[in-house]
Scaffold this active site. Structure first.
Site, PDB file in Angstrom:
ATOM      1  N   GLY A  65      16.190 -16.841  16.991  1.00 39.59           N
ATOM      2  CA  GLY A  65      14.849 -17.308  17.319  1.00 39.59           C
ATOM      3  C   GLY A  65      13.787 -17.028  16.277  1.00 39.59           C
ATOM      4  O   GLY A  65      12.611 -17.285  16.499  1.00 39.59           O
ATOM      5  N   HIS A  79      10.170  -9.130  10.359  1.00 41.38           N
ATOM      6  CA  HIS A  79       9.037  -8.895  11.260  1.00 41.38           C
ATOM      7  C   HIS A  79       9.547  -8.670  12.674  1.00 41.38           C
ATOM      8  O   HIS A  79      10.647  -9.089  13.015  1.00 41.38           O
ATOM      9  CB  HIS A  79       8.062 -10.075  11.231  1.00 41.38           C
ATOM     10  CG  HIS A  79       8.627 -11.358  11.784  1.00 41.38           C
ATOM     11  ND1 HIS A  79       9.490 -12.155  11.070  1.00 41.38           N
ATOM     12  CD2 HIS A  79       8.465 -11.956  12.988  1.00 41.38           C
ATOM     13  CE1 HIS A  79       9.830 -13.211  11.807  1.00 41.38           C
ATOM     14  NE2 HIS A  79       9.233 -13.099  12.988  1.00 41.38           N
ATOM     15  N   GLU A  92      26.951 -18.840  32.667  1.00 40.53           N
ATOM     16  CA  GLU A  92      25.928 -17.792  32.645  1.00 40.53           C
ATOM     17  C   GLU A  92      24.619 -18.311  33.253  1.00 40.53           C
ATOM     18  O   GLU A  92      23.973 -17.622  34.030  1.00 40.53           O
ATOM     19  CB  GLU A  92      25.677 -17.312  31.213  1.00 40.53           C
ATOM     20  CG  GLU A  92      26.789 -16.450  30.636  1.00 40.53           C
ATOM     21  CD  GLU A  92      27.899 -17.248  29.986  1.00 40.53           C
ATOM     22  OE1 GLU A  92      27.949 -18.495  30.155  1.00 40.53           O
ATOM     23  OE2 GLU A  92      28.742 -16.626  29.312  1.00 40.53           O
TER      24      GLU A  92
END
Ligand SMILES: [Zn+2]
Ligand SMILES: [Zn+2]
Length: 337
Positions: A159, A166, A311
């Site tokens: 993502g 960071h 899931e």
């Protein structure tokens, strides 16, 4: 203004991001988008004016929003939540919603574009941990916030939209359902046994050693007994501590060592996988806050499998690698300190 909406059946809140919204036809091209290498990096020194003005930075000298920093915190340019405004809880027929009030910040972990948490020095990682702590201490003063999450997306499949190392911090006006479930489970155990379940997990894993990846004076790294993902790991303080942000200097020093070591093991064992990590610490300004039974921890999840239909449909996961095997494999990796 983004909107928080509550699922009327199971009580899960979602953020409907009105401002960063994608038009329905934009998704069609997403999978085909090429990865642009060497694109302009707003997090590199010299480009401080390409991010929103900094909230905080550690720098030896120099003015805010100039180079010379070693950790820099800025508001997220595309925040999932907005810092201004009241919560304005309201109903919409049978549904509940409120304003998407919250903080969404980016912690730029190093000025060096090429470094990652697993290649940084222990000292630099410690600085990153101090910045996490400083942001949580500052954000929890805002009484609108109930839960503060520190997390990291490393790599595109995890993502991350920018390559430069960071992490992010999000302060939420509600305690998320996942965290409430952990808190309630921990509370039930505490009510029954008068012990913290996480302290008991640490004790058992240290004595059995089958899921132990590593330990130092103050922390353990284990693969959880019921890990959802292959090579999922968790780092827990050995001593009971509900709040990450209450950690002391000697603890951050030890935490930076075990975190760096775990990421190095993961890199070497799995060939530098993308991963997410997150810190679960006790809620703030909330009825769910309790110092006796919650115990902060850091979860690391390498991106090795995709979450698919089963899931999504059941909420339970198929983990193709037993945690005991993953722990052994990680333990046996030879790492250079
Ligand atoms: Zn950069
Ligand atoms: Zn505990």
């Amino acid at each position: 203004m983004p909107e928080l909406r509550k699922d009327p059946v199971i009580g899960r809140w979602v953020i409907i991001a009105t401002e960063r919204s994608k038009r329905p036809n934009e998704y069609r091209n997403m999978t085909a988008a090429p990865v642009v290498e060497h694109r302009f990096c707003p997090f590199c020194p010299g480009n401080e004016d390409k991010t929103p003005p900094e909230i905080m930075a550690y720098r030896a000298d120099g003015k805010p929003n100039t180079s010379g920093w070693h950790v820099r915190v800025v508001p997220n340019k595309f925040p999932a939540l907005r810092i201004e405004g009241g919560l304005n809880r309201e109903g919409e027929g049978i549904y509940d919603k409120m304003n998407g009030v919250g903080a969404h910040e980016v912690i730029i972990e190093t000025p060096d574009h090429k470094q990652t948490l697993s290649t940084m020095t222990g000292k630099q990682i410690e600085e990153v941990l101090w910045s996490f702590r400083d942001r949580v201490l500052d954000l929890k003063k805002d009484k609108r916030f109930r839960f503060i999450l520190i997390f990291k997306n490393h790599g595109e499949s995890a993502g991350a939209s920018l390559e430069h190392a960071h992490s992010q911090v999000i302060a939420l006006p509600i305690v998320p359902r996942n965290v409430i479930e952990e808190l309630q489970g921990a509370k039930e155990y505490y009510n029954y046994k008068e012990r913290c379940i996480f302290c008991d997990i640490v004790r058992q894993e240290l004595s059995s050693k089958v899921r132990l990846v590593s330990e130092n004076d103050h922390y353990v790294c284990i693969t959880p007994y019921a890990a959802r993902f292959p090579f999922e790991t968790a780092i827990l303080p050995k001593n009971h501590d509900p709040y990450f942000e209450d950690s002391q200097k000697y603890e951050f020093e030890a935490l930076s060592r075990i975190l760096c070591e775990t990421l190095k093991r993961q890199d070497k064992a799995l060939n530098n996988p993308d991963y997410n990590f997150l810190i679960h610490s006790s809620p703030v300004n909330s009825k769910y806050q309790d110092d006796d039974y919650y115990h902060w921890h850091l979860e690391i999840m390498p991106r090795l499998t995709n979450v698919a239909g089963f899931e999504r449909g059941t909420g339970f996961y198929i983990n193709p690698t037993p945690p005991e095997e993953a722990a052994k494999f990680l333990r046996e990796v030879e790492i250079v300190h």
